[in-house]
Design a protein around this motif. Structure first.
Motif, PDB file in Angstrom:
ATOM      1  N   PHE A 112      25.031  51.240 -42.337  1.00 20.30           N
ATOM      2  CA  PHE A 112      24.929  49.793 -42.184  1.00 20.30           C
ATOM      3  C   PHE A 112      26.210  49.266 -41.556  1.00 20.30           C
ATOM      4  O   PHE A 112      27.256  49.902 -41.575  1.00 20.30           O
ATOM      5  N   GLU A 113      26.101  48.094 -40.951  1.00 16.48           N
ATOM      6  CA  GLU A 113      27.223  47.396 -40.328  1.00 16.48           C
ATOM      7  C   GLU A 113      27.207  45.944 -40.806  1.00 16.48           C
ATOM      8  O   GLU A 113      26.157  45.423 -41.188  1.00 16.48           O
ATOM      9  N   ASP A 140      40.155  63.982 -42.651  1.00 16.89           N
ATOM     10  CA  ASP A 140      40.595  63.620 -43.993  1.00 16.89           C
ATOM     11  C   ASP A 140      39.710  62.529 -44.586  1.00 16.89           C
ATOM     12  O   ASP A 140      39.957  62.059 -45.695  1.00 16.89           O
ATOM     13  N   PHE A 141      38.684  62.092 -43.830  1.00 20.11           N
ATOM     14  CA  PHE A 141      37.773  61.073 -44.328  1.00 20.11           C
ATOM     15  C   PHE A 141      36.985  61.595 -45.519  1.00 20.11           C
ATOM     16  O   PHE A 141      36.755  62.798 -45.666  1.00 20.11           O
ATOM     17  N   ASN A 142      36.526  60.668 -46.353  1.00 17.36           N
ATOM     18  CA  ASN A 142      35.691  61.000 -47.487  1.00 17.36           C
ATOM     19  C   ASN A 142      34.322  61.446 -46.981  1.00 17.36           C
ATOM     20  O   ASN A 142      33.657  60.724 -46.235  1.00 17.36           O
ATOM     21  N   LEU A 143      33.881  62.629 -47.375  1.00 19.43           N
ATOM     22  CA  LEU A 143      32.572  63.153 -46.987  1.00 19.43           C
ATOM     23  C   LEU A 143      31.602  62.901 -48.128  1.00 19.43           C
ATOM     24  O   LEU A 143      31.857  63.281 -49.270  1.00 19.43           O
ATOM     25  N   LEU A 144      30.464  62.253 -47.829  1.00 21.87           N
ATOM     26  CA  LEU A 144      29.578  61.755 -48.874  1.00 21.87           C
ATOM     27  C   LEU A 144      28.237  62.461 -48.954  1.00 21.87           C
ATOM     28  O   LEU A 144      27.624  62.512 -50.009  1.00 21.87           O
ATOM     29  N   LYS A 145      27.727  62.957 -47.830  1.00 19.53           N
ATOM     30  CA  LYS A 145      26.383  63.525 -47.797  1.00 19.53           C
ATOM     31  C   LYS A 145      26.393  64.855 -47.055  1.00 19.53           C
ATOM     32  O   LYS A 145      27.208  65.085 -46.163  1.00 19.53           O
ATOM     33  N   GLN A 166      30.667  64.741 -34.408  1.00 16.71           N
ATOM     34  CA  GLN A 166      29.595  64.099 -33.651  1.00 16.71           C
ATOM     35  C   GLN A 166      29.795  62.591 -33.691  1.00 16.71           C
ATOM     36  O   GLN A 166      30.189  62.039 -34.715  1.00 16.71           O
ATOM     37  N   ASN A 167      29.504  61.932 -32.591  1.00 14.47           N
ATOM     38  CA  ASN A 167      29.673  60.484 -32.487  1.00 14.47           C
ATOM     39  C   ASN A 167      28.389  59.788 -32.939  1.00 14.47           C
ATOM     40  O   ASN A 167      27.394  59.785 -32.228  1.00 14.47           O
ATOM     41  N   SER A 168      28.430  59.192 -34.126  1.00 12.98           N
ATOM     42  CA  SER A 168      27.236  58.534 -34.666  1.00 12.98           C
ATOM     43  C   SER A 168      27.000  57.170 -34.039  1.00 12.98           C
ATOM     44  O   SER A 168      25.889  56.654 -34.079  1.00 12.98           O
ATOM     45  N   GLY A 169      28.054  56.553 -33.516  1.00 12.09           N
ATOM     46  CA  GLY A 169      27.918  55.224 -32.930  1.00 12.09           C
ATOM     47  C   GLY A 169      28.035  54.094 -33.934  1.00 12.09           C
ATOM     48  O   GLY A 169      27.906  52.929 -33.568  1.00 12.09           O
ATOM     49  N   VAL A 170      28.263  54.407 -35.213  1.00 10.95           N
ATOM     50  CA  VAL A 170      28.464  53.368 -36.222  1.00 10.95           C
ATOM     51  C   VAL A 170      29.847  53.553 -36.825  1.00 10.95           C
ATOM     52  O   VAL A 170      30.434  54.628 -36.745  1.00 10.95           O
ATOM     53  N   SER A 171      30.357  52.484 -37.441  1.00 15.49           N
ATOM     54  CA  SER A 171      31.718  52.548 -37.973  1.00 15.49           C
ATOM     55  C   SER A 171      31.788  52.496 -39.491  1.00 15.49           C
ATOM     56  O   SER A 171      32.846  52.705 -40.067  1.00 15.49           O
ATOM     57  N   ASN A 172      30.672  52.203 -40.166  1.00 16.90           N
ATOM     58  CA  ASN A 172      30.677  52.197 -41.619  1.00 16.90           C
ATOM     59  C   ASN A 172      30.185  53.552 -42.117  1.00 16.90           C
ATOM     60  O   ASN A 172      29.784  54.406 -41.323  1.00 16.90           O
ATOM     61  N   ASP A 178      32.578  58.589 -44.501  1.00 17.89           N
ATOM     62  CA  ASP A 178      33.192  57.311 -44.154  1.00 17.89           C
ATOM     63  C   ASP A 178      33.310  57.128 -42.644  1.00 17.89           C
ATOM     64  O   ASP A 178      33.387  58.084 -41.883  1.00 17.89           O
ATOM     65  N   SER A 179      33.350  55.858 -42.248  1.00 16.28           N
ATOM     66  CA  SER A 179      33.626  55.462 -40.855  1.00 16.28           C
ATOM     67  C   SER A 179      32.655  56.070 -39.863  1.00 16.28           C
ATOM     68  O   SER A 179      33.017  56.365 -38.728  1.00 16.28           O
ATOM     69  N   GLY A 180      31.412  56.279 -40.274  1.00 16.53           N
ATOM     70  CA  GLY A 180      30.382  56.804 -39.378  1.00 16.53           C
ATOM     71  C   GLY A 180      30.553  58.263 -39.034  1.00 16.53           C
ATOM     72  O   GLY A 180      29.952  58.754 -38.075  1.00 16.53           O
ATOM     73  N   LEU A 181      31.336  58.989 -39.806  1.00 15.24           N
ATOM     74  CA  LEU A 181      31.630  60.378 -39.503  1.00 15.24           C
ATOM     75  C   LEU A 181      30.421  61.275 -39.728  1.00 15.24           C
ATOM     76  O   LEU A 181      29.796  61.243 -40.784  1.00 15.24           O
ATOM     77  N   ILE A 182      30.084  62.090 -38.721  1.00 16.98           N
ATOM     78  CA  ILE A 182      29.106  63.170 -38.858  1.00 16.98           C
ATOM     79  C   ILE A 182      29.744  64.413 -38.256  1.00 16.98           C
ATOM     80  O   ILE A 182      30.287  64.378 -37.151  1.00 16.98           O
ATOM     81  N   MET A 183      29.686  65.523 -38.998  1.00 16.61           N
ATOM     82  CA  MET A 183      30.191  66.804 -38.511  1.00 16.61           C
ATOM     83  C   MET A 183      29.095  67.850 -38.632  1.00 16.61           C
ATOM     84  O   MET A 183      28.250  67.788 -39.528  1.00 16.61           O
ATOM     85  N   PHE A 184      29.145  68.842 -37.734  1.00 12.85           N
ATOM     86  CA  PHE A 184      28.128  69.890 -37.685  1.00 12.85           C
ATOM     87  C   PHE A 184      28.790  71.259 -37.646  1.00 12.85           C
ATOM     88  O   PHE A 184      29.807  71.454 -36.970  1.00 12.85           O
ATOM     89  N   SER A 185      28.207  72.201 -38.383  1.00 15.54           N
ATOM     90  CA  SER A 185      28.652  73.591 -38.342  1.00 15.54           C
ATOM     91  C   SER A 185      27.443  74.486 -38.117  1.00 15.54           C
ATOM     92  O   SER A 185      26.399  74.292 -38.736  1.00 15.54           O
TER      93      SER A 185
END
Length: 200
Positions: free
Chosen positions: A93-94, A33-38, A69-75, A52-59
């Motif tokens: 960025f953090e 439900d996070f905001n997807l930006l790119k 996918q775990n990006s390792g960042v939280s912003n 948001d929150s470092g979210l990366i998804m792959f299809s």
């Protein structure tokens, strides 16, 4: 007379709607439900989205199924770019105390593992990243920054920039058509837009 007109009109409308269908956008289900930006769409199957929150998804099936996918960042992820199925980069960025520390993320296995490196300067928010090949890439940010790498992102060099009136405005997006020719865009909200270009 009126019935003939309406019959012809229905036939014409039916023909237009079937022969020239309008493109449609279909909302698809994702596991967040996070905001997807790119978004970075590599080909007809492979797609990455970030937000948001470092979210990366792959299809790998046109968005029917998504893997987190775990990006390792939280912003939030400011931009994401893939050169091929395995090699990709992202910028985020953090907060470090009172400072902002930009991160450049890189994957060599399609995003299964992301490596994070700190950008050399504090208080620069990287907003865009682009690679022409596995070695040559560019980043941009705000306040103003355009840098390039010749070694796949291990080292970043500041680009020489026109020192005109708008030279210090934020860089929001940049893209290159070849090693020499590129454009960057940016500016300030409700103030002025700027386009930079390079041929070297």
């Amino acid at each position: 007379m009126n019935t003939i007109f309406y019959k012809v009109l229905i036939v014409v409308l039916f023909y237009i709607l079937t022969a020239y269908p309008q493109p449609t956008w279909e909302k698809i289900k994702t596991p967040t439900d996070f905001n997807l930006l790119k978004v970075c769409y590599l080909d007809s199957l492979h797609c990455w989205v970030a937000g948001d929150s470092g979210l990366i998804m792959f299809s790998s099936d046109q968005g029917n199924n998504w893997q987190m996918q775990n990006s390792g960042v939280s912003n939030y992820i400011s931009d994401i770019y893939f050169l091929n199925e395995n090699l990709g980069w992202a910028v985020a960025f953090e907060l470090e105390g009172l400072n902002i520390r930009s991160k450049i993320l890189k994957t060599t296995n399609g995003g299964s593992i992301w490596q994070s490196d700190n950008y050399r300067h504090l208080n620069i928010i990287l907003t865009t990243i682009f690679f022409k090949d596995s070695l040559l890439g560019w980043i941009g940010g705000e306040p103003f920054d355009i840098s390039y790498t010749n070694d796949g992102g291990s080292n970043w060099n500041v680009a020489n920039i026109d020192t005109g009136n708008f030279s210090n405005f934020p860089v929001i997006k940049l893209r290159f058509s070849s090693e020499q020719y590129g454009f960057a865009v940016g500016g300030l909200v409700d103030n002025v837009g700027v386009v930079w270009r390079t041929n070297n």
